[in-house]
Design an enzyme around this catalytic site. Structure first.
Site, PDB file in Angstrom:
ATOM      1  N   LYS A  64       0.840  -1.197   0.000  1.00  0.00           N
ATOM      2  CA  LYS A  64       0.000   0.000   0.000  1.00  0.00           C
ATOM      3  C   LYS A  64       0.879   1.253   0.000  1.00  0.00           C
ATOM      4  CE  LYS A  64      -3.275   2.562   2.928  1.00  0.00           C
ATOM      5  NZ  LYS A  64      -3.986   2.580   4.227  1.00  0.00           N
ATOM      6  N   ASP A  75      -2.667  10.329   3.958  1.00  0.00           N
ATOM      7  CA  ASP A  75      -4.076   9.945   4.022  1.00  0.00           C
ATOM      8  C   ASP A  75      -4.847  10.925   4.895  1.00  0.00           C
ATOM      9  OD1 ASP A  75      -6.495   8.689   4.034  1.00  0.00           O
ATOM     10  OD2 ASP A  75      -5.889   7.093   5.419  1.00  0.00           O
ATOM     11  N   LYS A 109     -10.194  12.730   8.356  1.00  0.00           N
ATOM     12  CA  LYS A 109      -9.598  12.466   9.661  1.00  0.00           C
ATOM     13  C   LYS A 109      -9.459  13.791  10.394  1.00  0.00           C
ATOM     14  CE  LYS A 109      -6.649   8.656   7.998  1.00  0.00           C
ATOM     15  NZ  LYS A 109      -7.158   7.506   8.732  1.00  0.00           N
ATOM     16  N   ASP A 132       1.400   6.230   5.835  1.00  0.00           N
ATOM     17  CA  ASP A 132       0.418   5.310   5.267  1.00  0.00           C
ATOM     18  C   ASP A 132       0.921   4.631   3.998  1.00  0.00           C
ATOM     19  OD1 ASP A 132      -1.978   4.074   5.789  1.00  0.00           O
ATOM     20  OD2 ASP A 132      -3.171   5.463   4.602  1.00  0.00           O
ATOM     21  N   ASP A 178     -12.303   6.733   3.800  1.00  0.00           N
ATOM     22  CA  ASP A 178     -11.089   6.455   4.554  1.00  0.00           C
ATOM     23  C   ASP A 178     -10.718   4.969   4.488  1.00  0.00           C
ATOM     24  OD1 ASP A 178      -8.900   7.252   6.041  1.00  0.00           O
ATOM     25  OD2 ASP A 178      -9.901   7.006   7.973  1.00  0.00           O
ATOM     26  N   GLU A 231      -9.594   3.646   1.817  1.00  0.00           N
ATOM     27  CA  GLU A 231      -9.008   3.780   0.475  1.00  0.00           C
ATOM     28  C   GLU A 231      -7.925   2.762   0.183  1.00  0.00           C
ATOM     29  OE1 GLU A 231      -5.725   5.044   2.755  1.00  0.00           O
ATOM     30  OE2 GLU A 231      -7.850   5.410   3.063  1.00  0.00           O
ATOM     31  N   ARG A 239      -7.602  -0.424   0.761  1.00  0.00           N
ATOM     32  CA  ARG A 239      -8.075  -1.690   0.187  1.00  0.00           C
ATOM     33  C   ARG A 239      -8.502  -1.510  -1.275  1.00  0.00           C
ATOM     34  NH1 ARG A 239     -12.397  -2.011   4.862  1.00  0.00           N
ATOM     35  NH2 ARG A 239     -10.686  -0.812   5.771  1.00  0.00           N
TER      36      ARG A 239
END
Length: 485
Positions: free
Chosen positions: A252, A257, A264, A276, A335, A337, A339
Site C-alpha cells: 500500500k 491519508d 480524519k 500510510d 477512509d 481507500e 483496500r
C-alpha cells in the site's frame, strides 16, 4: 550513524571495543591486562543486566553482560538485539569512526549476529533536514574479532547482515520523509534510483497507463488529488532463481491519508498519516535486500501509489466505482481507500501466475486496537504449512504475527444493495472485513499482513526506534529465504 561490519583477526589495544562478557568473565582478552575492573563489574552486573562504559588507560570499552540462554531461543535472540541497541545508545555519546567487537568463546554465532543487528538498527536516526537530498550521516566501521574457540562468522555473512540493515534504514527513511517530499512522482523517482543501485528493474506507470489498465480503485482514490497516481512494478529476476513463477509482493502506497470526504480530524492520527505508505516502503526495502544480497528468488513488487485527499472532485460515500477486475464497489467510507488501491494491484497479480502473493498495508485501526504495537495481524488462504512458517519467521525476527480468520460469514458484512461489494462494513471486525474485501479479488495463494500498529511508533521501542520501524523487511526476508531459496 551508518554502521558496516568487517572481520578483524586481532584486537587493537587502542581502538574502542565492545566486549561481550562470558558467564564467569572467562577468556578475558590480554589487551585489557590488569586494568580491566573485573570485581566492580561483577558487583554491577549482580543488579544490572545492561551494558556499561569502562574507561581504561588508553581505550574505551563497552562491557556487555552475559545473558544465559532460555528455553525459547527466539526470546534470547531478541534480548541480544536489545543489548546491541543499548550499546548503540552509549556509542552515540562518543565520536568514533572505528570500533571493534570481541566475541567471547561462550557466545553462539546466532547470538552474536543478533547483537550486531540490534547494534546497527539501534544506531538509526532520520538525519535529513528540509528539502535537502542528502542524509548527514557519519559511518562507523565495526570490526568483529573472534577468540580461538569462538564459532566464527564469515565476512560474507556480515556483509549480508549489513545490507539487510541498510534495507531497513532505507524503509525507515521513506516512511519518515515529510509527505511533500514523497508525492507520487517523486516517490517513483526514488524507486527507480533504488532499482539502479540494487539491481532490480522498475516500471513506473503514469495516469494514462493506469487508465488503460482500468484500475478504478486507484483512479477513484486519486481523483481528489492534485497529484496523479502512479503504479510501480519492481522486478528482481536473477538467472539462478529457484522459482519459475514469481513471488509477488503488494504494498500500500498512500503517501498521505487525509481520509477523503470521511476526513480524519483527530490528532495525532492525522499527523502520522505520512506513514500510510509503509507497506510499499517495506516492499521496496525487502526487494532491495534480496537483490543486493544476490538471493536466488524471482520476486515482483506491485505498488499502487497516491495520496488520499479531499476536494469537490473526490469520491463521496454512496458512489459506486468499477475496479480493474470488473467488480463494482459501493464506497461507504472514503477512509477505506487502501483496500481499493490494493485490490487493483491484486487483480493485476493474476496475470503474473504467482507462486504466492503477500500484501503489506498499514490498513486498519482495528488491527491496532486488537494487538497493539506488539505485533501485526495476518490472514490468508494459503496452506497451513506456509502460515506456520510465516509465524515462525515472525518469532525469529521478533516481528510477531497474529492470525485472524476469514470465515465465510464475514462476507455478509460487505453486502451492498447497489454494487457487488462495499468497501467498509461499518460494523465489527474491521481488520477482518478489510482482509475479506481483498480476498474478493484473489484467486491464488495469498497472505495479507496488516502492519498498521508496528510500522510507525509514537515513542521509541528499543532498536525499532521512534517513527518508521521498517516492519516486514526482516520478517519476510527470513521467510522467503527459509521457504523458497
Amino acid at each position: 550513524m551508518q554502521i558496516f561490519f568487517t572481520v578483524r583477526e586481532h584486537l587493537s589495544e587502542s581502538t574502542p571495543c565492545i566486549y561481550l562478557l562470558g558467564e564467569n568473565f572467562d577468556n578475558l582478552p590480554s589487551t585489557f591486562s590488569d586494568t580491566f575492573p573485573v570485581s566492580s563489574l561483577v558487583n554491577y552486573f549482580e543488579n544490572e543486566y545492561t551494558p556499561t562504559t569502562i574507561f581504561l588507560d588508553n581505550q574505551v570499552v563497552f562491557a556487555v553482560p552475559y545473558l544465559a540462554p532460555v528455553q525459547e531461543n527466539y526470546v534470547h535472540k531478541e534480548k541480544m538485539r536489545n543489548q546491541g541497541h543499548l550499546v548503540a545508545q552509549l556509542i552515540k555519546t562518543h565520536s568514533f569512526n572505528k570500533l571493534q567487537v570481541f566475541a567471547d568463546a561462550i557466545l553462539s554465532k546466532e547470538s552474536l549476529l543478533c547483537f550486531l543487528e540490534g547494534l546497527n538498527l539501534g544506531s538509526y536516526s532520520y538525519e535529513k533536514k528540509g528539502n535537502s537530498e542528502d542524509y548527514f550521516r557519519d559511518t562507523l566501521q565495526v570490526e568483529v574479532v573472534f577468540s580461538s574457540e569462538t564459532e566464527t562468522i564469515e565476512q560474507e555473512e556480515l556483509e549480508k547482515l549489513t545490507t539487510l540493515c541498510d534495507a531497513v534504514w532505507l524503509t525507515r527513511d521513506l516512511v519518515n520523509e515529510p509527505p511533500n517530499f514523497k508525492k507520487p512522482a517523486l516517490y517513483g523517482q526514488k524507486i527507480e534510483e533504488f532499482g539502479k543501485e540494487a539491481g532490480f528493474e522498475t516500471e513506473i506507470w503514469n495516469k494514462e497507463r493506469i487508465e488503460t489498465e482500468k484500475m478504478g480503485g486507484l483512479l477513484g482514490v486519486s481523483q481528489a488529488s492534485g497529484q496523479d497516481a502512479i503504479f510501480a512494478k519492481l522486478t528482481y529476476s536473477p538467472k539462478d532463481a529457484t522459482n519459475d513463477t514469481p513471488i509477488v509482493l503488494v504494498g500500500k502506497g498512500v503517501t498521505f491519508d487525509i481520509g477523503g470526504a470521511n476526513l480524519k480530524t483527530s490528532m495525532p492520527a492525522l499527523e502520522i498519516m505520512k506513514s500510510d505508505m509503509g507497506g510499499s516502503a517495506s516492499v521496496i526495502g525487502l526487494i532491495y535486500a534480496l537483490a543486493k544480497n544476490n538471493i536466488p528468488l524471482y520476486v515482483v513488487g506491485l505498488l499502487p501509489i497516491t495520496d488520499n485527499s479531499i476536494s469537490n472532485k473526490g469520491l463521496v460515500p454512496g458512489d459506486v466505482i468499477t475496479m480493474r477486475s470488473g467488480a463494482t464497489v459501493e464506497i461507504t467510507n472514503t477512509d477505506g481507500e487502501g483496500r481499493l488501491i490494493m485490490a487493483d494491484a491484486l487483480d493485476y497479480a493474476k496475470e503474473l501466475a504467482p507462486e504466492l502473493v503477500i500484501d503489506l498495508a498499514t490498513l486498519t485501526g482495528s488491527a491496532v486496537r486488537a494487538v497493539g504495537e506488539e505485533g501485526a495481524v495476518f490472514m490468508g488462504n494459503t496452506d497451513e504449512i506456509l502460515k506456520r512458517a510465516l509465524e515462525k519467521s515472525g518469532r525469529e525476527t521478533y516481528e510477531r504475527l497474529v492470525e485472524f480468520p476469514l470465515w465465510g460469514e464475514y462476507k455478509d458484512y460487505l453486502k451492498s444493495d447497489v454494487a457487488d461489494i462495499k468497501n467498509v462494513s461499518g460494523g465489527f471486525a474491521g481488520a477482518i472485513t478489510a482482509g475479506k474485501f481483498l480476498e474478493h479479488f484473489v484467486d491464488f495463494d495469498w497472505i495479507h499482513m496488516d502492519i498498521a500498529a508496528p510500522a510507525y511508533l509514537m515513542k521509541a521501542s528499543s532498536y525499532r526506534g521512534k517513527s518508521g520501524t521498517g516492519t516486514g523487511v526482516r520478517l519476510l526476508y527470513h521467510f522467503l529465504i527459509e521457504q523458497f531459496s
